[in-house]
Design a protein around this motif. Structure first.
Motif, PDB file in Angstrom:
ATOM      1  N   PRO A 109       0.932  -1.142   0.015  1.00  0.00           N
ATOM      2  CA  PRO A 109       0.111  -0.141  -0.080  1.00  0.00           C
ATOM      3  C   PRO A 109       0.897   1.355   0.015  1.00  0.00           C
ATOM      4  N   ILE A 110       2.002   1.203   0.235  1.00  0.00           N
ATOM      5  CA  ILE A 110       2.736   2.294   0.467  1.00  0.00           C
ATOM      6  C   ILE A 110       3.480   3.042  -0.614  1.00  0.00           C
ATOM      7  N   MET A 115       0.071   8.171  -0.262  1.00  0.00           N
ATOM      8  CA  MET A 115       0.293   9.302   1.027  1.00  0.00           C
ATOM      9  C   MET A 115      -0.421  10.643   0.411  1.00  0.00           C
ATOM     10  N   GLU A 116      -0.148  10.798  -0.734  1.00  0.00           N
ATOM     11  CA  GLU A 116      -0.828  12.143  -1.116  1.00  0.00           C
ATOM     12  C   GLU A 116      -2.143  12.189  -0.949  1.00  0.00           C
ATOM     13  N   ASN A 117      -2.972  11.102  -1.176  1.00  0.00           N
ATOM     14  CA  ASN A 117      -4.603  11.043  -1.133  1.00  0.00           C
ATOM     15  C   ASN A 117      -4.768  10.539   0.208  1.00  0.00           C
ATOM     16  N   ALA A 118      -4.022  10.109   1.372  1.00  0.00           N
ATOM     17  CA  ALA A 118      -4.548   9.516   2.475  1.00  0.00           C
ATOM     18  C   ALA A 118      -5.351  10.496   3.468  1.00  0.00           C
ATOM     19  N   THR A 123       1.846  11.306   7.480  1.00  0.00           N
ATOM     20  CA  THR A 123       2.272  10.669   8.731  1.00  0.00           C
ATOM     21  C   THR A 123       1.284   9.813   9.315  1.00  0.00           C
ATOM     22  N   GLU A 124       0.214  10.078   9.321  1.00  0.00           N
ATOM     23  CA  GLU A 124      -0.847   9.095   9.725  1.00  0.00           C
ATOM     24  C   GLU A 124      -1.006   7.923   8.949  1.00  0.00           C
ATOM     25  N   ASN A 129       0.250   2.130   8.719  1.00  0.00           N
ATOM     26  CA  ASN A 129       0.884   1.071   7.982  1.00  0.00           C
ATOM     27  C   ASN A 129       2.415   0.742   8.335  1.00  0.00           C
ATOM     28  N   ARG A 130       2.518   0.864   9.515  1.00  0.00           N
ATOM     29  CA  ARG A 130       3.908   0.977  10.392  1.00  0.00           C
ATOM     30  C   ARG A 130       4.728  -0.261   9.949  1.00  0.00           C
ATOM     31  N   HIS A 131       4.013  -1.394  10.169  1.00  0.00           N
ATOM     32  CA  HIS A 131       4.630  -2.852   9.923  1.00  0.00           C
ATOM     33  C   HIS A 131       5.122  -3.005   8.675  1.00  0.00           C
TER      34      HIS A 131
END
Length: 336
Positions: A109-110, A115-118, A123-124, A129-131
């Motif tokens: 997903p990254i 990221m632009e549309n999240a 950051t959030e 999706n930290r893992h």
């Protein structure tokens, strides 16, 4: 299944002109019906791999072509020195095996567009999706730097005959302040997550004399700044028969040793995450000044900061004061 070759070794020139077997994850991929380029990633770096249909056969080539980002694969091939390739090397693939395919309905997903549309911003999105964010180059570099910092702390103290001493994470009372204690239910009693190892170290100091720890500490305060962390790893030391001057020498020596270790072990990683290597070198090589409280007050007053003798130096005043120095410094002789 254990690995015998690493991408970092290949990029360093250890296996030029030899056949290697690389195990890793698809980082990027592009190509046509006849030739496919895969950038393979492992924990030591990335490398471009060139796969041709005529060399692999239709089935293997199609499996490789269909591999999405983060697919686990094993590639075997010759190491070719090519200045045009990222890192100066590439693999000419002779065989390929897809070990763990990625489901096309649930791809990695990254991406920049995600990221632009999240909602909530980049950051959030990354925290959600930290893992998976751990697999990115930036996070990999940061984890390696962190590992070297921890290793440097241990080596500094052990080379000076300090004993590593652990304390419980559940404690009965406060070390720093009651307002920042994390309360935990404990079989009908109240206990708290530790703020510091200090009280246990003071009890052990007459037995061990020189002792240290690297352990997590917890503070129940909102993480508004870098100075407010609910959980962090805490390097602490205690030493008998020593005064303030000796303690400062160890503080300076430890930071110097960490900086030197990072330059020796992690210069590439520091540069890749945008850190100033010249600054780290100053931390490693330059003496750390000592400044008395009286001198600090006079310096701040000379810079136009409103402060009177006897007042505490809060963060805003510390920030002004540290601009006068290129390296860490000690502030001593606070009024009692």
């Amino acid at each position: 299944m254990q690995k015998s070759h690493w991408i970092g070794e290949v990029q360093s020139g250890m296996h030029d002109g030899k056949e290697v077997e690389l195990k890793g994850w698809v980082y990027r991929t592009r190509g046509s019906n006849k030739i496919h380029f895969i950038v393979l990633r492992d924990s030591t770096g990335t490398i471009q791999c060139v796969a041709k249909r005529e060399a692999l056969g239709d089935d293997s080539f199609e499996d490789l072509k269909a591999s999405l980002i983060e697919t686990s694969i094993i590639l075997k091939g010759m190491v070719n020195v090519d200045e045009r390739a990222p890192g100066g090397h590439e693999i000419v693939v002779s065989s390929a095996e897809v070990v763990g395919p990625v489901n096309p309905e649930n791809p990695f997903p990254i991406t920049e567009s995600a990221m632009e549309n999240a909602e909530g911003g980049e950051t959030e999105f990354l925290l959600d999706n930290r893992h998976l964010y751990l697999r990115t180059g930036r996070m990999t570099n940061m984890l390696k730097i962190r590992s070297s910092v921890f290793g440097a702390v241990h080596s500094y103290f052990r080379e000076r005959d300090f004993t590593e001493y652990q304390a419980p994470s559940f404690v009965a009372g406060a070390v720093e302040g009651g307002s920042t204690l994390f309360e935990v239910p404990y079989f009908g009693r109240k206990v708290y997550l530790t703020q510091s190892w200090q009280l246990y170290a003071e009890a052990a100091m007459p037995a061990l004399e020189r002792l240290y720890t690297v352990a997590p500490s917890f503070r129940a305060e909102k993480s508004r700044t870098r100075r407010h962390l609910t959980e962090f790893w805490h390097a602490e030391m205690e030493i008998a028969w020593a005064g303030n001057a000796e303690v400062m020498e160890h503080g300076e020596g430890l930071v110097r040793h960490i900086a030197r270790t990072l330059l020796d072990e992690r210069s590439d990683e520091l540069a890749e995450v945008g850190r100033d290597l010249d600054l780290v070198a100053r931390y490693a090589d330059s003496p750390y000044p000592r400044m008395r409280y009286d001198e600090a007050v006079e310096t701040l007053q000379g810079l136009g900061v409103a402060i009177e003798w006897g007042q505490d130096l809060d963060y805003s005043k510390e920030k002004v004061l540290t601009k006068e120095f290129d390296v860490p410094h000690f502030l001593t002789h606070y009024p009692r």
